[in-house]
Design a protein around this motif. Structure first.
Motif, short mmCIF file in Angstrom:
data_model
loop_
_atom_site.label_atom_id
_atom_site.label_comp_id
_atom_site.label_asym_id
_atom_site.label_seq_id
_atom_site.Cartn_x
_atom_site.Cartn_y
_atom_site.Cartn_z
N UNK A 221 -7.43 9.76 7.99
CA UNK A 221 -8.40 10.72 7.49
C UNK A 221 -7.76 11.82 6.67
N UNK A 222 -6.59 12.28 7.11
CA UNK A 222 -5.88 13.33 6.39
C UNK A 222 -5.39 12.84 5.03
N UNK A 223 -4.94 11.58 5.00
CA UNK A 223 -4.46 10.98 3.75
C UNK A 223 -5.60 10.82 2.76
N UNK A 224 -6.70 10.21 3.22
CA UNK A 224 -7.83 9.95 2.33
C UNK A 224 -8.51 11.26 1.90
N UNK A 225 -8.39 12.28 2.73
CA UNK A 225 -8.97 13.56 2.38
C UNK A 225 -8.08 14.41 1.49
N UNK A 226 -6.88 13.90 1.19
CA UNK A 226 -5.96 14.61 0.32
C UNK A 226 -5.31 15.83 0.94
N UNK A 227 -5.32 15.89 2.28
CA UNK A 227 -4.75 17.06 2.96
C UNK A 227 -3.25 16.95 3.17
N UNK A 228 -2.73 15.71 3.12
CA UNK A 228 -1.29 15.49 3.23
C UNK A 228 -0.85 14.51 2.14
N UNK A 229 0.44 14.44 1.90
CA UNK A 229 0.98 13.53 0.90
C UNK A 229 1.58 12.33 1.63
N UNK A 230 1.10 11.13 1.34
CA UNK A 230 1.55 9.92 2.04
C UNK A 230 2.52 9.12 1.18
N UNK A 231 3.55 8.55 1.83
CA UNK A 231 4.59 7.83 1.10
C UNK A 231 4.71 6.35 1.46
N UNK A 232 4.60 6.02 2.73
CA UNK A 232 4.85 4.63 3.13
C UNK A 232 4.30 4.36 4.52
N UNK A 233 4.18 3.07 4.86
CA UNK A 233 3.81 2.65 6.21
C UNK A 233 5.02 2.02 6.87
N UNK A 234 5.01 2.00 8.20
CA UNK A 234 6.19 1.56 8.94
C UNK A 234 6.13 0.09 9.37
N UNK A 251 10.87 -0.56 0.61
CA UNK A 251 11.37 0.61 -0.11
C UNK A 251 12.86 0.83 0.09
N UNK A 252 13.51 -0.14 0.72
CA UNK A 252 14.97 -0.06 0.84
C UNK A 252 15.51 0.15 2.24
N UNK A 253 14.64 0.44 3.21
CA UNK A 253 15.11 0.61 4.59
C UNK A 253 14.96 -0.72 5.33
N UNK A 254 15.97 -1.53 5.23
CA UNK A 254 15.95 -2.89 5.77
C UNK A 254 15.66 -2.90 7.27
N UNK A 255 14.77 -3.82 7.67
CA UNK A 255 14.42 -4.03 9.08
C UNK A 255 13.73 -2.83 9.73
#
Length: 336
Positions: A221-234, A251-255
């Motif tokens: 909700x925070x991401x879609x509402x533009x309240x935080x900046x999102x970079x990646x999923x784990x 994104x380069x963090x193997x495993x």
């Protein structure tokens, strides 16, 4: 006289031999009665974290559906503190009758390695079923300088002294994810622990801290509402509800993979038929289209049917304890 004595002895023997049969019969009848009468009053589900957090959200969605199935109110009670161990310890000591339960996340598997003085053992619980595997997201305060996850990794390495990372306290999902992120990037950051995800998120949105890693149930909700900046999923694969976010692996963090699973527990010694009834009600909840739809909105989904049984949950928990032990020991992070 000998014949009378023999007949008397045989009568006594038959009487003694009949006793265990009667006892076993009573025991079986008693065991069966549990499922027939349970529940006869409200059930309390302890969430070992503050209200409003991701685990609390999962618990309330499931509890609402289980209430309808069981015919008794399933009440969610928040007992936060000590990274989830306070609430878990309370359930471990509760009467094993099915009326006091625990809904916990991956912390149930990591606590034995994180805490030197854990007030309970993993074996102090009966597993009642897995609920949902929740992805996590790496997010930042609004206006955080890096544009992509690759930029984030470069930035934190160059500015590790001034970058702050917030989490919901030792043992929380956000703590575990951050610990892995720092290990994967080889960059220790200034960690700011909070008493719950809510306060940490508030400070992230307000710009008091730079980074946080938390469950999609709390961040979507925070991401879609533009309240935080999102970079990646784990997760290993991209999350359908957040299709624009790359994975940390890509994104380069193997495993790098963290999924925060949730499970339902009862105190050790809770009758098997009661656990089975709880598991059945949980399954109905996970098959409820309304629950599935709400989970989807939060970036997750109900646990697969072949992974919901108490038996699968028990083995899965054992495997997760073994999986996280070396990770935590290598990081050298412990709590009293």
């Amino acid at each position: 006289m000998f014949a009378k004595a023999t007949r008397a002895a045989c009568a006594v023997f038959r009487g003694i031999a009949a006793v265990p049969v009667v006892v076993v019969g009573i025991a079986l009848a008693s065991a069966g009665a549990h499922a027939q009468t349970f529940p006869s009053r409200p059930i309390t589900v302890i969430v070992p974290f503050a209200a409003g957090g991701p685990t609390d959200t999962v618990a309330r969605l499931v509890a609402e559906s289980m209430t309808k199935t069981l015919g008794q109110q399933v009440i969610v009670e928040n007992v936060g503190g000590a990274g989830g161990t306070r609430g878990a310890g309370q359930v471990a000591k509760a009467t094993p009758d099915g009326y006091t339960l625990l809904l916990h996340h991956i912390g149930q598997a990591t606590a034995p390695s994180l805490y030197r003085k854990l007030p309970y053992k993993v074996t102090d619980f009966e597993t009642a079923g897995l609920i949902t595997p929740v992805p996590m997201t790496l997010i930042a305060k609004p206006g955080f300088e890096p544009k992509t996850i690759a930029d984030v990794i470069t930035y934190v390495k160059a500015n590790k002294e001034k970058v702050t990372y917030g989490n919901a306290g030792v043992g929380s999902a956000s703590h575990l994810c951050g610990m892995l992120f720092m290990a994967a990037t080889g960059t220790p950051l200034t960690t700011v622990p909070y008493q719950g995800t809510g306060p940490a998120m508030n400070d992230l949105v307000g710009g008091q801290i730079d980074l946080m890693c938390d469950q999609t149930t709390n961040t979507t909700g925070q991401i879609k509402g533009g309240k935080v900046k999102a970079y990646a999923v784990t997760t290993k694969d991209k999350v359908p509800s957040l299709p624009d976010l790359p994975t940390l692996q890509a994104s380069g963090l193997k495993d790098f993979e963290v999924t925060i699973w949730h499970g339902l527990y009862a105190p050790k010694g809770t009758p098997a038929d009661v656990v089975a009834k709880l598991n059945q009600a949980l399954g109905v909840a996970l098959d409820d289209p309304k629950v599935a739809s709400r989970f989807a909105d939060l970036g997750t989904e109900p646990e697969a049917k072949n992974r919901r049984s108490p038996e699968f949950h028990k083995q899965f928990l054992t495997d997760e304890v073994a999986k996280w032990k070396p990770v935590i020991e290598a990081a050298g992070v412990y709590a009293d």
